[in-house]
Design an enzyme around this catalytic site. Structure first.
Site, PDB file in Angstrom:
ATOM      1  N   ASP A   1     -19.710 -20.032 -15.843  1.00 50.45           N
ATOM      2  CA  ASP A   1     -20.617 -20.405 -15.463  1.00 50.45           C
ATOM      3  C   ASP A   1     -20.973 -21.307 -13.973  1.00 50.45           C
ATOM      4  O   ASP A   1     -21.311 -21.350 -13.314  1.00 50.45           O
ATOM      5  CB  ASP A   1     -22.264 -19.256 -15.673  1.00 50.45           C
ATOM      6  CG  ASP A   1     -21.916 -18.293 -16.186  1.00 50.45           C
ATOM      7  OD1 ASP A   1     -21.326 -16.782 -15.012  1.00 50.45           O
ATOM      8  OD2 ASP A   1     -23.128 -17.528 -17.231  1.00 50.45           O
TER       9      ASP A   1
ATOM     10  N   ASP B   1     -24.658 -12.489  -4.939  1.00 48.30           N
ATOM     11  CA  ASP B   1     -26.167 -13.662  -4.824  1.00 48.30           C
ATOM     12  C   ASP B   1     -26.957 -13.996  -3.612  1.00 48.30           C
ATOM     13  O   ASP B   1     -27.383 -14.868  -3.180  1.00 48.30           O
ATOM     14  CB  ASP B   1     -26.123 -14.436  -5.859  1.00 48.30           C
ATOM     15  CG  ASP B   1     -26.326 -14.798  -6.867  1.00 48.30           C
ATOM     16  OD1 ASP B   1     -26.298 -13.669  -7.831  1.00 48.30           O
ATOM     17  OD2 ASP B   1     -25.355 -15.257  -7.873  1.00 48.30           O
TER      18      ASP B   1
END
Length: 574
Positions: free
Chosen positions: A512, A288
């Site tokens: 997450d 990311d």
């Protein structure tokens, strides 16, 4: 079982080359003035079953540089090639010709190019014995170490084309035990998953858990006499995850020196230990990070001040470059750079710009494109692998699928088509034509009773897409502990053109992010995208988050999510 073509006695001795000045003999070290081997070919059967097989071919050119190339060989049996990638492959009888695609015609002196194909056979799948490159006979690298051999791509001198081909993949015993402890979890507890090195302490082990050396020692035990891949996630950049809070890290935006000295250098030193030289070590580098520099900076509505800081100080680019350089120096390490997913960089504004940013990072801090073996998409995300009920070219009620609210002018509707197209884009900006893609399929199965059996109603383009899409998220920008998700395709090597493997890099069942603020010493913040009551932001079109309730901190075990992933698995669990 992987099989590589074995050199014949003749080719072991010399490579005969017809030329204007006569016959060239393969060079023997120490023989000054003797012509070099003109080209070498490595032909490997990666997978084989009763009536079919998958093979890869790597050709190295030792003559003058080429702007186009053609490799030829003949089969001794009834093999027929049915599909190919990275080359235009034709067959006439037993004779096969593989010519370059438009994007990989350049073949420098000393350069290599790889392509692959699927084929059928019956009886014996005998390996070819002679190959030519543009009409010149090549010798074939069998790793035999003879006087005419170049460095074996599987040994100290280089790397195999696809590390997953013909190899087992490491099963993390810590994850496996958690999975097996869940009802029905033993059905998947033997699957390989990534080992996340998400802070400096993880190198030596956290709270009595396994550190990097312990995982590598266990990988050697699992390897035995076979080939084995161990998957590591390199994930601790300064100012990590500038567009999120749940996965923030321990290092501040300016702490690049700590990242280098306390994180990357110790990891590289361990991986370079000769004890681990027989392992194929896949590193997925900084999830990311680089896509954030493209989509979440500047005047974009999705920009964050934190991402603007990281773009201005260059520490994402420098950090990734440093990691690629140091880890790429270890001969048995295969670096795969994170490339977001189709619902992030599939739009025109993001697609080319992302490839350029990745090239910038891959040539920073001493790194080169040669330090990048490939890229990984969909890491820890939920994008469907393949949407079968609609395509980007469909038109409904006078509108293109691209105009639907779900697709929103993206050029890709699923992860496989995006990964294959983005691979070509990466090659076009200067990455090696032999790069392969990984796709994380750990949580993108979208099965169960909510999985559509066919296209949606053709009333409008939105009813058509929404009624037929497998991905059941409220919005494609939702990323945290998604309700309704399922396990996806099981890990497998070479499943499609340009794809090195489907992997479970994100271990199913690991959260997450927390659904509410939880004080911690791991540097992890509270992100409202993990709160099921959150009504959204510009990055998810101001929609509900779609997150499951009662989630723990990111990386911690989330039993309810794991059970839902099993229940909604596609393909279903037996």
């Amino acid at each position: 079982m992987s099989r590589t073509r074995t050199r014949t006695a003749l080719l072991a001795a010399l490579a005969l080359v017809a030329g204007a000045t006569g016959t060239a003999i393969a060079a023997v070290p120490g023989d000054a003035g003797v012509a070099a081997v003109p080209c070498t070919v490595d032909y490997t059967v990666q997978n084989q079953w009763d009536t079919g097989f998958t093979a890869s071919v790597t050709v190295t050119n030792n003559n003058a540089a080429k702007s186009a190339w053609s490799v030829q060989w003949s089969y001794a049996g009834n093999q027929r090639i049915t599909s190919a990638w990275n080359a235009k492959v034709t067959q006439s009888g037993t004779a096969v010709t593989a010519a370059n695609e438009s994007y990989n015609g350049t073949l420098a002196t000393g350069g290599s190019v790889s392509f692959g194909f699927n084929g059928t056979y019956s009886g014996s799948n005998a390996l070819p014995t002679t190959f030519t490159l543009d009409g010149v006979t090549c010798n074939v690298d069998d790793g035999g170490g003879g006087p005419t051999d170049p460095p074996d791509p599987g040994g100290p001198g280089g790397r195999v084309d696809n590390p997953y081909a013909g190899a087992k993949v490491y099963v993390n015993p810590e994850w496996s035990a958690k999975a097996a402890a869940e009802p029905g979890g033993s059905r998947i507890s033997n699957q390989p998953t990534g080992v996340w090195l998400d802070r400096i302490a993880a190198i030596n082990g956290v709270n009595g858990g396994m550190g990097l050396r312990a995982h590598l020692d266990e990988a050697l035990r699992q390897k035995g006499s076979d080939e084995l891949v161990v998957q590591l996630v390199i994930y601790n950049l300064p100012g990590r995850d500038c567009a999120a809070l749940a996965s923030n890290g321990e290092l501040g935006p300016t702490e690049l020196d700590r990242y280098k000295a306390e994180y990357i250098d110790p990891i590289a030193a361990i991986l370079a230990d000769p004890k681990y030289a027989s392992l194929r070590i896949v590193t997925t580098v900084e999830i990311d990070s680089l896509p954030n520099l493209v989509t979440n900076t500047g005047s974009r509505p999705t920009a964050t001040p934190q991402c603007d800081v990281m773009k201005a100080n260059g520490n994402y680019v420098k950090g990734v470059g440093y990691a690629l350089n140091k880890l790429g120096d270890v001969p048995n390490v295969y670096n795969y750079v994170d490339a977001g997913h189709h619902g992030w960089i599939g739009w025109d504004d993001n697609f080319g710009a992302s490839a350029n940013t990745f090239k910038e990072a891959a040539t920073a801090e001493g790194a080169t494109v040669g330090d990048v073996h490939g890229f990984i998409t969909n890491t820890a995300n939920y994008s469907a692998l393949k949407e079968n009920n609609f395509t980007i070219n469909d038109n409904v009620a006078g509108k293109s699928v691209r105009e639907s609210k779900w697709v929103d002018w993206n050029r890709y509707v699923d992860e496989l088509s995006f990964a294959q197209a983005f691979r070509n884009q990466l090659v076009s900006v200067g990455f090696n034509s032999s790069i392969g893609m990984l796709i994380d399929t750990s949580r993108n199965g979208w099965g169960g009773s909510a999985r559509p059996a066919g296209p949606g109603a053709t009333t409008t383009v939105d009813t058509y897409v929404d009624g037929g899409r497998y991905d059941r998220r409220i919005h494609i920008g939702n990323w945290c502990n998604q309700s309704g998700a399922g396990l996806g395709e099981r890990p497998q090597a070479a499943p499609a053109a340009g794809i090195d493997a489907y992997v479970w890099m994100k271990p199913p069942g690991e959260s997450d992010g927390a659904s509410r603020e939880i004080p911690n010493d791991e540097g992890k913040g509270f992100d409202r995208m993990c709160d099921p009551t959150y009504t959204g932001n510009p990055r998810n079109g101001n929609n509900m988050s779609g997150a499951l309730p009662d989630a723990p901190l990111s990386g911690h075990w989330f039993s309810a999510q794991f059970r839902q992933l099993m229940a909604n698995a596609y393909p279903p669990l037996s």
